[in-house]
Design a protein around this motif. Structure first.
Motif, PDB file in Angstrom:
ATOM      1  N   CYS A  32      -4.591  38.347 -10.807  1.00  0.00           N
ATOM      2  CA  CYS A  32      -5.189  38.768 -12.074  1.00  0.00           C
ATOM      3  C   CYS A  32      -4.343  39.825 -12.778  1.00  0.00           C
ATOM      4  O   CYS A  32      -4.550  40.086 -13.962  1.00  0.00           O
ATOM      5  CB  CYS A  32      -6.589  39.341 -11.829  1.00  0.00           C
ATOM      6  N   ARG A  50     -17.062  43.881 -13.144  1.00  0.00           N
ATOM      7  CA  ARG A  50     -16.607  42.730 -12.383  1.00  0.00           C
ATOM      8  C   ARG A  50     -15.481  43.164 -11.480  1.00  0.00           C
ATOM      9  O   ARG A  50     -14.479  43.709 -11.955  1.00  0.00           O
ATOM     10  CB  ARG A  50     -16.141  41.614 -13.319  1.00  0.00           C
ATOM     11  N   ASP A  51     -15.661  42.911 -10.175  1.00  0.00           N
ATOM     12  CA  ASP A  51     -14.676  43.424  -9.226  1.00  0.00           C
ATOM     13  C   ASP A  51     -13.346  42.686  -9.280  1.00  0.00           C
ATOM     14  O   ASP A  51     -12.383  43.097  -8.627  1.00  0.00           O
ATOM     15  CB  ASP A  51     -15.231  43.389  -7.795  1.00  0.00           C
ATOM     16  N   ASP A  52     -13.279  41.568 -10.069  1.00  0.00           N
ATOM     17  CA  ASP A  52     -12.002  40.866 -10.206  1.00  0.00           C
ATOM     18  C   ASP A  52     -11.344  41.127 -11.566  1.00  0.00           C
ATOM     19  O   ASP A  52     -10.347  40.493 -11.904  1.00  0.00           O
ATOM     20  CB  ASP A  52     -12.198  39.360  -9.999  1.00  0.00           C
ATOM     21  N   LEU A 101      -9.687  46.215 -10.451  1.00  0.00           N
ATOM     22  CA  LEU A 101      -8.687  46.025  -9.398  1.00  0.00           C
ATOM     23  C   LEU A 101      -7.721  47.206  -9.325  1.00  0.00           C
ATOM     24  O   LEU A 101      -7.392  47.690  -8.235  1.00  0.00           O
ATOM     25  CB  LEU A 101      -7.913  44.727  -9.643  1.00  0.00           C
ATOM     26  N   SER A 103      -3.079  41.246  -6.765  1.00  0.00           N
ATOM     27  CA  SER A 103      -3.892  40.120  -7.220  1.00  0.00           C
ATOM     28  C   SER A 103      -3.192  39.349  -8.336  1.00  0.00           C
ATOM     29  O   SER A 103      -2.434  39.906  -9.141  1.00  0.00           O
ATOM     30  CB  SER A 103      -5.243  40.639  -7.720  1.00  0.00           C
ATOM     31  N   GLU A 136     -16.558  34.258 -13.736  1.00  0.00           N
ATOM     32  CA  GLU A 136     -17.017  34.012 -12.378  1.00  0.00           C
ATOM     33  C   GLU A 136     -17.336  32.538 -12.193  1.00  0.00           C
ATOM     34  O   GLU A 136     -18.064  31.929 -12.957  1.00  0.00           O
ATOM     35  CB  GLU A 136     -18.268  34.859 -12.109  1.00  0.00           C
ATOM     36  N   CYS A 154      -9.290  38.403 -15.984  1.00  0.00           N
ATOM     37  CA  CYS A 154      -9.260  37.140 -15.254  1.00  0.00           C
ATOM     38  C   CYS A 154     -10.324  36.212 -15.816  1.00  0.00           C
ATOM     39  O   CYS A 154     -11.128  36.594 -16.661  1.00  0.00           O
ATOM     40  CB  CYS A 154      -9.520  37.390 -13.768  1.00  0.00           C
ATOM     41  N   MET A 213      -5.897  44.023  -3.717  1.00  0.00           N
ATOM     42  CA  MET A 213      -6.276  44.281  -5.101  1.00  0.00           C
ATOM     43  C   MET A 213      -5.066  44.468  -6.004  1.00  0.00           C
ATOM     44  O   MET A 213      -5.000  43.926  -7.107  1.00  0.00           O
ATOM     45  CB  MET A 213      -7.171  45.517  -5.174  1.00  0.00           C
TER      46      MET A 213
END
Length: 363
Positions: free
Chosen positions: A119, A296-298, A303, A117, A39, A36, A114
């Motif tokens: 992403c 990175r949690d995204d 995910l 998403s 941030e 993705c 998640m």
């Protein structure tokens, strides 16, 4: 002892089985997704302040977790809180509602969010409900492990072996009968005591299996939520999460502590189970802090991995809360024979589930 030396090996086997779905799926699907965007700038993003909040979170969550899981264990000497009393049943029902709401209102929605998403690529993640599918498989696998473990240890023990430590008097009668007859068949009152002890031994076995399986499900979930908190630099999110997780860990620990108490483990095993429950979320936070520069949690990798783990944990927690905790108590002789206690316990379940559901607004 019921579980014997195979208990730790069985715990590892269960954890391995529950995570197989994610371990086999993740490597194959990572290639079809792309990262993705970076941030975005946000007034709440402050790495230095976030680190201070994370350290506070580690200490506060560790303390509340220790208090929650230890409370049922250290209050056994208090007559009103012994497992045979009605108050213990009510408190356990409240904690079971907490665990049930954790699965339905926290872990399962997080997994859905998640794995759907934007992403992730539209195919296959938006074409198939992976969260429901993995949660369903996790519940079925938990049922299999629950059933097979109970059957294994029930067949393993010899007919004349007495399991509950509290059945000393009855055990004496059985052992004398066995010494006189050379086998495990008893006559008269000896047979009566033997049947009673066998029932108590089977119940104790169930309590031990329940405590072990529930501990594994909670530990997996706790590491995941700790990792997410530790990797985040959003101070606005962390503030709400700390308070919510303290509440969550306190009462979830009480539910687990009640199961450990009923399992009648020796002190070392009780202490070990309480310790691992208490340190898993702080460990996850510390791990997230260490990986915050790269994790990175995204990101698609995070995910997919965390989403699948959450789905596994949700299926396990929902099964354990409904089948092994709530259904076992409410369909048992104690509650079936006392309508007033049933009503109080139902109110406790609704209160616990409602309070934990309200926490979903912040966490």
């Amino acid at each position: 002892m019921i579980m014997g030396s195979r208990g730790p090996q069985l715990s590892k086997l269960l954890c391995f089985v529950l995570l197989m779905a994610s371990d086999f799926s993740v490597p194959r699907v990572l290639a079809v997704v792309e990262s993705c965007g970076a941030e975005e700038a946000d007034a709440c993003i402050n790495k230095k302040k976030a680190l201070s909040l994370k350290i506070i979170a580690i200490v506060s969550i560790l303390l509340t977790s220790m208090i929650g899981v230890s409370l049922p264990l250290v209050t056994r000497s208090v007559p009103a809180l012994s497992p045979q009393r009605s108050l213990f049943v009510i408190v356990k029902s409240f904690a079971s509602g907490i665990i049930l709401a954790t699965g339905f209102m926290h872990v399962l929605p997080d997994s859905f969010e998640m794995l759907t998403s934007s992403c992730l690529d539209d195919n296959p993640w938006h074409k198939f409900p992976f969260t429901g599918f993995v949660a369903m498989l996790s519940a079925i696998v938990t049922l299999m492990v629950d059933s097979l473990t109970t059957s294994f240890y029930s067949k393993k023990r010899s007919p004349g072996v007495v399991l509950p430590e509290s059945a000393g008097a009855a055990a004496g009668d059985q052992e004398m009968g066995a010494a006189g007859g050379g086998h495990s068949h008893f006559h008269g009152h000896g047979h009566h005591h033997g049947s009673k002890v066998e029932v108590e031994g089977s119940q104790l076995l169930r309590y031990r299996v329940i405590a072990m399986v529930l501990e594994i499900g909670i530990i997996v979930h706790s590491v995941v939520i700790g990792l997410s908190l530790g990797a985040s630099n959003n101070t606005c999110t962390i503030k709400g999460l700390v308070a919510a997780l303290c509440f969550h860990q306190m009462f979830e620990g009480m539910g687990l502590g009640g199961c450990i108490l009923q399992a009648e483990y020796k002190f070392i095993k009780k202490a070990a189970m309480a310790f691992f429950f208490s340190v898993t979320t702080p460990f996850g936070i510390a791990l997230g802090i260490g990986l915050s520069s790269t994790y990175r949690d995204d990101s698609p990798r995070a995910l997919i991995t965390v989403g699948l783990l959450n789905a596994c944990s949700a299926g396990l927690l929902i099964y354990m809360a409904l089948v092994d905790l709530l259904a076992a108590d409410f369909m048992g002789p104690k509650l079936q024979g006392n309508i007033r206690l049933q009503i109080k316990s139902y109110a406790a379940v609704l209160l616990g589930a409602g309070g934990m559901s309200l926490m979903a607004k912040w966490a």
